[in-house]
Motif scaffolding. Structure first.
Motif, PDB file in Angstrom:
ATOM      1  N   UNK A  21     -10.680   3.834 -23.981  1.00 47.21           N
ATOM      2  CA  UNK A  21     -10.471   2.657 -24.822  1.00 47.21           C
ATOM      3  C   UNK A  21      -9.116   2.050 -24.472  1.00 47.21           C
ATOM      4  N   UNK A  22      -8.774   0.963 -25.142  1.00 45.27           N
ATOM      5  CA  UNK A  22      -7.511   0.283 -24.832  1.00 45.27           C
ATOM      6  C   UNK A  22      -6.299   1.188 -25.099  1.00 45.27           C
ATOM      7  N   UNK A  23      -6.394   2.073 -26.097  1.00 46.81           N
ATOM      8  CA  UNK A  23      -5.247   2.951 -26.360  1.00 46.81           C
ATOM      9  C   UNK A  23      -5.420   4.321 -25.695  1.00 46.81           C
ATOM     10  N   UNK A  24      -6.584   4.494 -25.061  1.00 47.34           N
ATOM     11  CA  UNK A  24      -6.852   5.751 -24.368  1.00 47.34           C
ATOM     12  C   UNK A  24      -7.460   5.411 -23.004  1.00 47.34           C
ATOM     13  N   UNK A  25      -6.680   4.703 -22.167  1.00 43.56           N
ATOM     14  CA  UNK A  25      -7.224   4.228 -20.888  1.00 43.56           C
ATOM     15  C   UNK A  25      -6.982   5.235 -19.773  1.00 43.56           C
ATOM     16  N   UNK A  26      -7.520   4.964 -18.605  1.00 38.94           N
ATOM     17  CA  UNK A  26      -7.085   5.710 -17.422  1.00 38.94           C
ATOM     18  C   UNK A  26      -5.681   5.240 -17.113  1.00 38.94           C
ATOM     19  N   UNK A  27      -4.769   6.183 -16.881  1.00 35.57           N
ATOM     20  CA  UNK A  27      -3.412   5.795 -16.474  1.00 35.57           C
ATOM     21  C   UNK A  27      -3.305   6.056 -14.977  1.00 35.57           C
ATOM     22  N   UNK A  28      -3.082   4.998 -14.235  1.00 35.27           N
ATOM     23  CA  UNK A  28      -3.030   5.094 -12.770  1.00 35.27           C
ATOM     24  C   UNK A  28      -1.573   4.925 -12.346  1.00 35.27           C
ATOM     25  N   UNK A  29      -0.971   6.020 -11.883  1.00 33.26           N
ATOM     26  CA  UNK A  29       0.455   6.022 -11.535  1.00 33.26           C
ATOM     27  C   UNK A  29       0.612   5.821 -10.035  1.00 33.26           C
ATOM     28  N   UNK A  30       1.427   4.850  -9.639  1.00 34.70           N
ATOM     29  CA  UNK A  30       1.594   4.615  -8.211  1.00 34.70           C
ATOM     30  C   UNK A  30       3.001   4.096  -7.909  1.00 34.70           C
ATOM     31  N   UNK A  31       3.634   4.665  -6.887  1.00 40.71           N
ATOM     32  CA  UNK A  31       4.969   4.195  -6.484  1.00 40.71           C
ATOM     33  C   UNK A  31       4.869   2.897  -5.701  1.00 40.71           C
ATOM     34  N   UNK A  32       3.640   2.513  -5.354  1.00 45.03           N
ATOM     35  CA  UNK A  32       3.471   1.316  -4.557  1.00 45.03           C
ATOM     36  C   UNK A  32       2.282   0.512  -5.054  1.00 45.03           C
ATOM     37  N   UNK A  33       2.500  -0.787  -5.247  1.00 45.94           N
ATOM     38  CA  UNK A  33       1.407  -1.709  -5.539  1.00 45.94           C
ATOM     39  C   UNK A  33       1.590  -2.877  -4.582  1.00 45.94           C
ATOM     40  N   UNK A  34       0.507  -3.262  -3.914  1.00 45.47           N
ATOM     41  CA  UNK A  34       0.622  -4.367  -2.945  1.00 45.47           C
ATOM     42  C   UNK A  34      -0.329  -5.448  -3.401  1.00 45.47           C
ATOM     43  N   UNK A  35       0.215  -6.400  -4.159  1.00 43.18           N
ATOM     44  CA  UNK A  35      -0.621  -7.435  -4.750  1.00 43.18           C
ATOM     45  C   UNK A  35       0.218  -8.683  -4.968  1.00 43.18           C
ATOM     46  N   UNK A  36       0.843  -9.146  -3.894  1.00 40.25           N
ATOM     47  CA  UNK A  36       1.753 -10.287  -3.983  1.00 40.25           C
ATOM     48  C   UNK A  36       1.002 -11.544  -4.412  1.00 40.25           C
ATOM     49  N   UNK A  37      -0.168 -11.767  -3.824  1.00 37.62           N
ATOM     50  CA  UNK A  37      -0.934 -12.987  -4.101  1.00 37.62           C
ATOM     51  C   UNK A  37      -1.155 -13.188  -5.595  1.00 37.62           C
ATOM     52  N   UNK A  38      -1.674 -12.130  -6.226  1.00 38.94           N
ATOM     53  CA  UNK A  38      -2.110 -12.269  -7.605  1.00 38.94           C
ATOM     54  C   UNK A  38      -1.053 -11.831  -8.600  1.00 38.94           C
ATOM     55  N   UNK A  39      -0.250 -10.821  -8.245  1.00 42.52           N
ATOM     56  CA  UNK A  39       0.643 -10.234  -9.236  1.00 42.52           C
ATOM     57  C   UNK A  39       2.100 -10.117  -8.814  1.00 42.52           C
ATOM     58  N   UNK A  40       2.446 -10.819  -7.750  1.00 39.45           N
ATOM     59  CA  UNK A  40       3.848 -10.946  -7.360  1.00 39.45           C
ATOM     60  C   UNK A  40       4.551  -9.621  -7.044  1.00 39.45           C
ATOM     61  N   UNK A  41       3.793  -8.629  -6.618  1.00 38.90           N
ATOM     62  CA  UNK A  41       4.426  -7.373  -6.205  1.00 38.90           C
ATOM     63  C   UNK A  41       3.974  -7.059  -4.785  1.00 38.90           C
ATOM     64  N   UNK A  42       4.957  -6.918  -3.889  1.00 42.44           N
ATOM     65  CA  UNK A  42       4.635  -6.675  -2.493  1.00 42.44           C
ATOM     66  C   UNK A  42       4.821  -5.200  -2.195  1.00 42.44           C
ATOM     67  N   UNK A  43       3.871  -4.587  -1.521  1.00 39.21           N
ATOM     68  CA  UNK A  43       3.991  -3.184  -1.146  1.00 39.21           C
ATOM     69  C   UNK A  43       4.298  -3.068   0.331  1.00 39.21           C
ATOM     70  N   UNK A  44       4.074  -1.879   0.879  1.00 35.52           N
ATOM     71  CA  UNK A  44       4.349  -1.671   2.290  1.00 35.52           C
ATOM     72  C   UNK A  44       3.101  -1.515   3.125  1.00 35.52           C
ATOM     73  N   UNK A  45       2.019  -1.007   2.530  1.00 36.62           N
ATOM     74  CA  UNK A  45       0.827  -0.758   3.340  1.00 36.62           C
ATOM     75  C   UNK A  45      -0.362  -0.335   2.514  1.00 36.62           C
ATOM     76  N   UNK A  46      -1.178   0.528   3.127  1.00 32.63           N
ATOM     77  CA  UNK A  46      -2.480   0.885   2.574  1.00 32.63           C
ATOM     78  C   UNK A  46      -2.442   1.493   1.175  1.00 32.63           C
ATOM     79  N   UNK A  47      -1.412   2.296   0.877  1.00 34.19           N
ATOM     80  CA  UNK A  47      -1.348   2.946  -0.437  1.00 34.19           C
ATOM     81  C   UNK A  47      -1.284   1.907  -1.559  1.00 34.19           C
TER      82      UNK A  47
END
Ligand SMILES: *Cc1c(COP(=O)(O)O)cnc(C)c1O
Length: 576
Positions: A32-58
């Motif tokens: 649910x919204x207060x019990x969601x999957x929590x996805x932890x990542x040191x890298x997110x590569x989504x500049x187009x949509x979310x303004x965060x640039x990563x380094x590669x595949x991860x």
């Protein structure tokens, strides 16, 4: 689409073997919204949509995972750092220089409050937290003004460890303040493991015994490994743990337990910590699950469940994706329908040619606004075929294989009226590959045919990756066998009905024999060249081209499916 509809579709789908996703409804109904999957990542590569640039595949995988969850209505919070410096590649006389730009989360993000981490001598480092909501998913980004860039120096440095504890301990606290229950956590690689430590410490504070708390925690945590061997990984010293980690742990028992994991040299690899804290472990392709060689604290080999990476819709030309839906190849959950093979066989090649041309037009436009090795726009005649090689310029990916015999390459390109586009950055610390790149660009410059037909695109990013997937004709993927954990750019190529020339490695090897043009044998360069010639003939003949599309898409459509990956992750969380 909502999660119940997705679960129903997944359970009916022939993509899965009998019982493979049997339990996903139990997990779906407890999210649910207060019990969601929590996805932890040191890298997110989504500049187009979310303004965060990563380094590669991860980072690309993290973005695709969130996007797929949103599409399927799966409650998921992705927690990631927001790096305040962003690196871009420029060429100066064919030599790579990095240009660092200062960046901010921007107006699309809203404040989510603040958090902090502690370091030795009871100093507190305040952190800002931002959020952005997309349907059933949310991005929570942890940062402060001196947070710095992704992968600044070594994997073992103090600043890297600071960034990791900021995400794990700082992020955990921020979510808890908002009443988010951390019942299901996915660790996208070991450096996010501090979130699991924070969770365990929290459980101990509420009075659980250490054994009970650890046991419960292990049922809730999935560690997804992307590395082949622990040697490739960073490790930290006792002194670094004293300074950065222990001040964030309240429980003495937990601190002692962590201290017991250090090796004889007084170092600790975060993968060991992740292995000990996570009861569920996954690798990112079938081959990777076999070759990943990790041991637990007792020296026993760790088993990884193969969950091959998938991609989201973003990488499929919208008109092609529409065709997959109207012709019944993909169902509304974006899973291959149970009749997809017969629908593939009835594809009409004039439609396919028309769509491929639309992809090519998109690429042509992107080539006009991006820079090649001479700092100029690139123009490729419409009738010419395009081969592409797009991936990080890492030694094991072998960008140089194509240049083993320059004369041969030039001859193939001229004879078949073809061009090659290469793109990808050497790691800033990889002097060897920076020299390789420079040498390769000089070689191409010195050959008149290659000067005309070989193009290197600067500053490889999502825009270039997507444009080449949409618009080039054939992709080259030649990692040393056993060294690519999965790779996803080849999936983008297959999804757009391109042809693929590849070594049998990573996710490509999920299907045996591989369902594309295989580079193998004692002389892999020769194998690559002869495949390029064969592909050039096939691409100019409708009947043979169609046969190849059916073979490749038929085999890999289930493999590259983001929703297939999500269903498998849900199943892992559901398994006791
Ligand atoms: C898809 C993509 C990647 C991942 O490619 P691999 O095949 O996993 O190496 C990396 N960078 C960009 C910009 C991409 O679009």
């Amino acid at each position: 689409m909502n999660i119940e509809q997705f679960v129903k579709r997944a359970k009916e789908s022939h993509v899965f073997h009998e019982g493979e996703v049997a339990d996903i409804d139990t997990i779906a109904s407890s999210l649910s919204a207060t019990r969601p999957l929590l996805y932890w990542t040191m890298e997110l590569y989504d500049k187009d949509e979310n303004n965060i640039k990563g380094g590669g595949g991860l980072g690309i995988l993290a973005a695709d995972t969130r996007r797929t969850a949103q599409q399927l209505g799966i409650p998921l919070i992705l927690i990631t750092p927001f790096y305040t410096l962003e690196s871009h590649q420029k060429l100066d006389n064919f030599w790579q220089v990095e240009e660092i730009r200062a960046v901010h989360p921007g107006p699309a993000y809203r404040p989510y409050g603040s958090t902090s981490v502690s370091t030795a001598q009871h100093t507190t480092a305040p952190l800002d937290v931002f959020e952005r909501t997309h349907g059933s998913t949310q991005i929570v980004a942890v940062t402060e003004k001196n947070f710095g860039e992704l992968y600044p120096g070594s994997n073992n440095g103090d600043h890297r460890l600071y960034q990791e504890i900021a995400l794990g301990f700082g992020g955990y606290k921020a979510l808890k303040t908002k009443g988010i229950e951390a019942a299901y956590m996915q660790l996208n690689e070991a450096p996010t493991v501090f979130a699991a430590l924070a969770r365990l410490d929290d459980m101990l504070q509420s009075g659980a015994s250490f054994e009970t708390a650890l046991h419960t925690l292990r049922t809730q945590i999935l560690y997804t490994n992307h590395t082949l061997v622990p040697a490739a990984e960073g490790e930290f010293s006792r002194a670094q743990f004293d300074h950065f980690v222990y001040p964030n742990i309240s429980s003495n028992t937990l601190r002692e337990w962590v201290a017991g994991l250090f090796n004889a040299e007084h170092n600790l690899k975060l993968s060991l910590l992740a292995i000990e804290l996570a009861g569920k472990k996954s690798a990112v392709s079938k081959l990777h699950a076999k070759v990943a060689h990790f041991t637990d604290r007792h020296g026993d080999i760790v088993e990884f469940e193969p969950v091959t990476n998938g991609i989201s819709r973003k990488w499929i030309l919208p008109k092609i994706e529409k065709l997959y839906h109207t012709s019944g190849i993909l169902n509304e959950a974006d899973l291959p329908s149970n009749e997809y093979l017969s629908h593939l066989r009835s594809l009409d090649m004039s439609t396919v040619r028309h769509l491929r041309q639309a992809g090519r037009n998109h690429l042509t436009a992107v080539l006009q606004r991006r820079k090649n090795q001479y700092g100029q726009a690139t123009t490729i005649p419409d009738e010419a075929l395009i081969f592409d090689f797009k991936r990080r310029f890492a030694s094991y990916k072998r960008p140089d294989l194509l240049f083993q015999d320059t004369e041969r390459l030039a001859h193939i390109l001229v004879r078949h009226n073809a061009h090659v586009i290469l793109t990808g950055k050497p790691h800033p610390n990889d002097e060897h590959m920076k020299h390789e790149l420079q040498a390769l660009l000089r070689t191409a410059h010195d050959n008149p045919a290659l000067r005309e037909r070989f193009h290197y695109l600067q500053d490889y990013d999502e825009e270039i990756g997507q444009a080449l997937a949409f618009g080039a004709d054939c992709a080259l993927n030649v990692p040393i066998v056993g060294e690519e954990a999965c790779g996803t750019s080849w999936m983008k190529d297959i999804a757009n009905m391109k042809l693929l020339i590849s070594t049998p490695d990573g996710g490509v090897a999920d299907v045996q024999p591989i369902a594309c043009f295989e580079v193998s044998g004692d002389n892999e360069a020769e194998s690559l060249y002869s495949n390029m010639e064969q592909v050039a003939h096939i691409l100019r003949d409708d009947e043979s081209y169609k046969r190849e599309i059916i073979r490749s898409l038929g085999a890999y459509l289930p493999v590259l499916s983001g929703p297939r990956m999500m269903a498998k992750y849900l199943q892992l969380f559901a398994t006791k």
